[in-house]
Design an enzyme around this catalytic site. Structure first.
Site, PDB file in Angstrom:
ATOM      1  N   ARG A 109       1.414  -1.554   7.047  1.00 37.40           N
ATOM      2  CA  ARG A 109       2.289  -1.833   8.199  1.00 37.40           C
ATOM      3  C   ARG A 109       2.930  -3.219   8.153  1.00 37.40           C
ATOM      4  O   ARG A 109       4.091  -3.357   8.555  1.00 37.40           O
ATOM      5  CB  ARG A 109       1.504  -1.618   9.491  1.00 37.40           C
ATOM      6  CG  ARG A 109       1.234  -0.145   9.782  1.00 37.40           C
ATOM      7  CD  ARG A 109       0.408   0.044  11.051  1.00 37.40           C
ATOM      8  NE  ARG A 109       0.206   1.458  11.343  1.00 37.40           N
ATOM      9  CZ  ARG A 109      -0.778   2.196  10.828  1.00 37.40           C
ATOM     10  NH1 ARG A 109      -1.625   1.630   9.986  1.00 37.40           N
ATOM     11  NH2 ARG A 109      -0.909   3.466  11.141  1.00 37.40           N
TER      12      ARG A 109
ATOM     13  N   TYR B 192      -7.332  14.899   1.048  1.00 33.44           N
ATOM     14  CA  TYR B 192      -6.454  15.720   0.209  1.00 33.44           C
ATOM     15  C   TYR B 192      -7.292  16.428  -0.849  1.00 33.44           C
ATOM     16  O   TYR B 192      -8.524  16.364  -0.838  1.00 33.44           O
ATOM     17  CB  TYR B 192      -5.333  14.856  -0.361  1.00 33.44           C
ATOM     18  CG  TYR B 192      -4.455  14.275   0.724  1.00 33.44           C
ATOM     19  CD1 TYR B 192      -3.812  15.095   1.656  1.00 33.44           C
ATOM     20  CD2 TYR B 192      -4.292  12.894   0.855  1.00 33.44           C
ATOM     21  CE1 TYR B 192      -3.031  14.574   2.664  1.00 33.44           C
ATOM     22  CE2 TYR B 192      -3.502  12.352   1.877  1.00 33.44           C
ATOM     23  CZ  TYR B 192      -2.881  13.202   2.780  1.00 33.44           C
ATOM     24  OH  TYR B 192      -2.118  12.689   3.794  1.00 33.44           O
TER      25      TYR B 192
ATOM     26  N   SER C  14       0.821  -1.210   0.000  1.00 28.47           N
ATOM     27  CA  SER C  14       0.000   0.000   0.000  1.00 28.47           C
ATOM     28  C   SER C  14       0.859   1.266   0.000  1.00 28.47           C
ATOM     29  O   SER C  14       1.975   1.264   0.533  1.00 28.47           O
ATOM     30  CB  SER C  14      -0.895  -0.007   1.234  1.00 28.47           C
ATOM     31  OG  SER C  14      -1.926   0.942   1.133  1.00 28.47           O
TER      32      SER C  14
ATOM     33  N   GLN D 259       1.270   6.752  -7.190  1.00 31.21           N
ATOM     34  CA  GLN D 259       0.043   7.405  -6.741  1.00 31.21           C
ATOM     35  C   GLN D 259       0.240   8.913  -6.823  1.00 31.21           C
ATOM     36  O   GLN D 259       1.134   9.470  -6.187  1.00 31.21           O
ATOM     37  CB  GLN D 259      -0.290   7.003  -5.299  1.00 31.21           C
ATOM     38  CG  GLN D 259      -1.638   7.557  -4.819  1.00 31.21           C
ATOM     39  CD  GLN D 259      -1.855   7.306  -3.338  1.00 31.21           C
ATOM     40  OE1 GLN D 259      -1.173   7.899  -2.502  1.00 31.21           O
ATOM     41  NE2 GLN D 259      -2.804   6.441  -3.008  1.00 31.21           N
TER      42      GLN D 259
END
Length: 818
Positions: A767, A625, A465, A544
């Site tokens: 994570r 965002y 991710s 991204q």
């Protein structure tokens, strides 16, 4: 110590018995407004884990309960006329009247004062007379209502209606069946609660919602708790485990037939219930309607009711469980949707914990604090699983077109407590049949099957991710990014994503954020893509692209996340002039001309990304965002064409998507990350998220990356394992659009479960990949997989087996002397 217990359901009775057994000098009074044998014929289910606690605390009660249980192992799932059976689940149930009788006898034998047909005085009055008041007065708790300012309850009523009925024969197993009627999908849950032995004759009808009979194992389905059985008004103030006084017209349950009996619950979405006219139907009409819809399952037999009515489940959550010397127990404190287990089980476990804490702590205040500290995490975990299960049933219509075995697997794993791996332990043949139907080669875990997006084929379903590293200088990625992304690419994931790469200097979140708005930055990214494609062939690298919007000009994460810079701030822009949180900089509202400039910044960055050799581009429209700020009604208060309705709020993000898609190579896929909920009142809803995904898919998005939240600072996320996956699931199965699921997916077992159930096409983990850059390769090794979905880099092949450890087992005895 003088103790008052409000409510004579199983939780209240068991707490009274335990407290008296632990200290016979205690004076304990139970107030119960009903007669001792009042019941509507429901029963209870208890797991071996709960029974183990009972056995340890009170062997006499344990032995009495063990003698009463009816047990079974199988689940039958009927999908469009085809019955699929999964075994090895282990369920146990007994009649509610039998449970109450056991607890009544135990309480009387210990000297507990049981006051039946006696309305309890208000808790506040009892608290002045008694040292401790245990409020076990249920889902409609009068105690909780009277002190709502302290307990701060949140009550949520859900979208399905269900009715409790019975059949005069014992099903061989739990049965789940759906009917696709002219009004919509209707579902049946049925399971035996009294066996065929003649000894059961005369026994009160019991509720046998399948709770796992095996310690530590979550049942694939645990039937509805009888808490809300009967009309709502009759249950007011009652504990769900205690059905309350018989309403006018209630019929005695009567003896059970020698062939046994089963509970039958019929459930459907409220709009289906209304379309079928059941909101206007009386009890008899409702029972006949249900019998006709499921006549095959019922073998032509009639259904039986007992003042049955249609009910909507309520979830109860309290911020605090105690007030002075008054404490909530069982459904007064919390409820969990009936589809994963019994509220009685939770209430009995509450009683065990409360009694232990009162024994261990020096005074009542510390005992009540310890009780809540011990039980709250357990209950929260159960409620998270219950919410996932509840949502699955509410969205059942979106799953009925799945292949039969995938549908069955999806049903069994819906709460996320039953997973691919532990279901395989219970019934390996069933899981193998599901995988075979899905075309998965034998010996290949679902996560290691390929997936195609446009011209890109990913070798497995694992995505690293996007994770902001805050380690660039002037937007230029350096050696850290080469090592960070290179290590994860060597680690076996099918797709590795960069952090959010900013399209302009003004669009950075922090001074350490990476960019793609200069040629120097592009050259640095080319170094990373070249390394990945050369040294980790088969690994796809995605970029991204995003703009910080109102969340920019902040400190590095470890210096103060989302905190404005002490010096050197740059001006911010956003859909509307709203600061992210108190103390944040106020952004400038973008003009129409400025929107055109921003769109050009995105396309310039996309061209550079294509030249760098990235395999996939993701447009960041999540987490508050810039583009996300246009989508949420909480952050977009514009009155022009770019605000207002969802269509207006989508306008600019879609404009940017279209412009980027036009310059991005046609054979390379584009995805979009969205926040599917803002976790805040008045924000983006799950329905909005489906509409957003549909709009982006219509404009050419190849997949939707479904995240949540981080849009407003006062959000209240419902954190937990895989907590965001239901939003991805809903989008995928509503629209048929590929989705990337993200959000506390932590194990390879989770990935296998989500992929095989059809809830997600790809799973993004963050994570776990920080903890272990080779997470995917290690997942393959742990599952004994060495196929093309997870090839080890040649220099690392010697490490493809788990290293040996020191021996911990001692030699076994060779001789025993008597």
């Amino acid at each position: 110590m003088r103790v008052a217990v409000i409510g004579g359901g199983p939780g209240g009775l068991y707490a009274a018995a335990l407290l008296k057994r632990l200290d016979p000098t205690r004076e304990i009074t139970v107030f119960e407004r009903n007669a001792p044998d009042d019941t509507f014929g429901f029963g209870v289910v208890l797991s071996d884990e709960t029974l183990g606690g009972i056995e340890h605390a009170d062997p006499e009660v344990y032995r009495a309960l063990q003698a009463e249980f009816v047990r079974w192992d199988d689940i039958d799932i009927v999908h469009r006329g085809r019955t699929l059976t999964s075994g090895g689940h282990g369920f146990a149930a007994l009649g509610r009247r039998r449970l109450l009788a056991v607890l009544h006898r135990r309480c009387r034998g210990l000297g507990v004062d049981l006051r039946f047909r006696t309305e309890a005085p208000p808790a506040a009055a009892l608290a002045r007379e008694y040292d401790l008041v245990i409020a076990a007065d249920g889902v409609h708790s009068a105690t909780r209502t009277a002190h709502a300012d302290v307990f701060r309850p949140r009550l949520t009523t859900h979208r399905c209606r269900y009715i409790w009925l019975a059949a005069d024969f014992a099903f061989d197993a739990f049965r789940f069946e759906i009917a696709e009627t002219e009004h919509g999908v209707v579902q049946l849950h049925a399971y035996p609660y009294a066996g065929p032995e003649p000894a059961d004759a005369g026994r009160e009808p019991a509720y046998a919602g399948p709770e796992p009979a095996d310690a530590g194992r979550e049942p694939a389905y645990a039937g509805p708790e009888p808490a809300d059985a009967g009309p709502e008004p009759a249950d007011a103030g009652r504990e769900p485990a205690d059905p309350g006084p018989a309403p006018d017209g209630a019929r005695p349950a009567g003896p059970e037939p020698a062939l046994g009996a089963s509970t039958v619950i019929v459930e459907m979405r409220e709009e289906v219930w209304r379309a079928a006219g059941l909101d206007r139907a009386d009890e008899r009409t409702s029972v006949e309607w249900c019998g006709k819809v499921f006549t095959d399952a019922l073998r032509g037999r009639a259904l039986r009711s007992n003042n049955s009515s249609w009910i909507a489940f309520r979830t109860v959550v309290n911020e605090h469980w105690s007030h002075g010397n008054t404490v909530l127990l069982g459904d007064a404190a919390h409820t969990a949707h009936f589809s994963i287990g019994s509220g009685t089980k939770l209430a009995v476990e509450d009683a065990l914990a409360l009694a232990a804490c009162l024994q261990e702590q020096p005074d009542i205040p510390r005992a009540l604090a310890a009780y809540e500290a011990e039980r709250r995490p357990v209950v929260a975990s159960t409620q998270r699983a219950a919410r996932a299960s509840l949502a699955w049933f509410e969205e059942l219509a979106g799953y009925v077109d799945q292949p039969p075995r995938q549908f069955a697997f999806n049903l069994l794993t819906r709460s996320r407590r039953v997973t691919h791996d532990n279901l395989r332990l219970r019934d390996a043949g069933f899981v193998a049949a599901v995988e075979d139907e899905a075309g998965i080669p034998a010996g290949t875990p679902p996560m290691f099957t390929p997936f195609r997006l446009r011209g890109l084929t990913l070798r497995n379903r694992v995505v690293v991710s996007p994770m902001d590293m805050y380690s660039s200088e002037d937007g230029v990625p350096g050696d850290f990014h080469l090592v960070h992304l290179g290590a994860r690419a060597l680690g076996g994931a099918g797709l590795v994503m960069t952090e959010m790469v900013c399209v302009s200097e003004q669009g950075r979140i922090t001074p350490g954020c990476a960019g793609l708005y200069t040629d120097e930055q592009a050259a640095a990214w080319r170094r990373v893509t070249d390394f990945v494609h050369t040294r980790a062939p088969g690994t796809a690298l995605g970029v991204q692209l995003g703009h910080s919007g109102r969340k920019g000009s902040t400190k590095l994460m470890w210096d103060g996340i989302d905190e404005p810079l002490d010096t050197g701030n740059w001006p911010l822009v956003a859909a509307s002039p709203l600061p992210y949180k108190p103390g944040s900089q106020r952004p400038h509202e973008l003009t129409t001309g400025e929107l055109a400039d921003l769109r050009r910044e995105f396309t310039d960055a996309a061209r550079r990304a294509a030249d760098c050799g990235f395999d996939l581009l993701e447009l960041h429209c999540a987490h508050g965002y810039l583009l996300s700020g246009f989508l949420s009604p909480l952050t977009n208060q514009r009155t022009d064409a770019y605000g207002g309705s969802l269509a207006g709020r989508l306008r600019f993000p879609l404009d940017v998507f279209d412009a980027v898609r036009e310059v991005w190579p046609d054979d390379r896929p584009m995805t979009v990350r969205i926040s599917a909920t803002d976790w805040a009142d008045g924000g983006t809803t799950a329905e909005d998220a489906v509409a957003m995904a549909a709009a982006f898919a219509e404009h050419g998005a190849d997949a939707i990356d479904v995240s949540t939240g981080q849009v407003v600072s006062d959000e209240r996320p419902d954190f937990g394992r895989s907590y965001q996956t239901p939003f991805a699931d809903r989008i995928r199965n509503s629209l048929g659009v590929p989705v990337i699921a993200v959000g506390a997916i932590s194990s390879w077992d989770d990935v296998n479960s989500l992929v095989l159930a059809g809830r997600a096409d790809l799973c993004a983990l963050a994570r776990p990949h920080l903890y272990d850059p080779h997470w995917t390769l290690h997942a393959a090794a742990e599952q004994g997989y060495a196929g093309p979905g997870a090839p080890w880099p040649l220099p690392y092949q010697a490490g493809s087996r788990t290293p040996p450890t020191g021996r911990t087992d001692a030699p076994k005895p060779r001789l025993t002397l008597r």
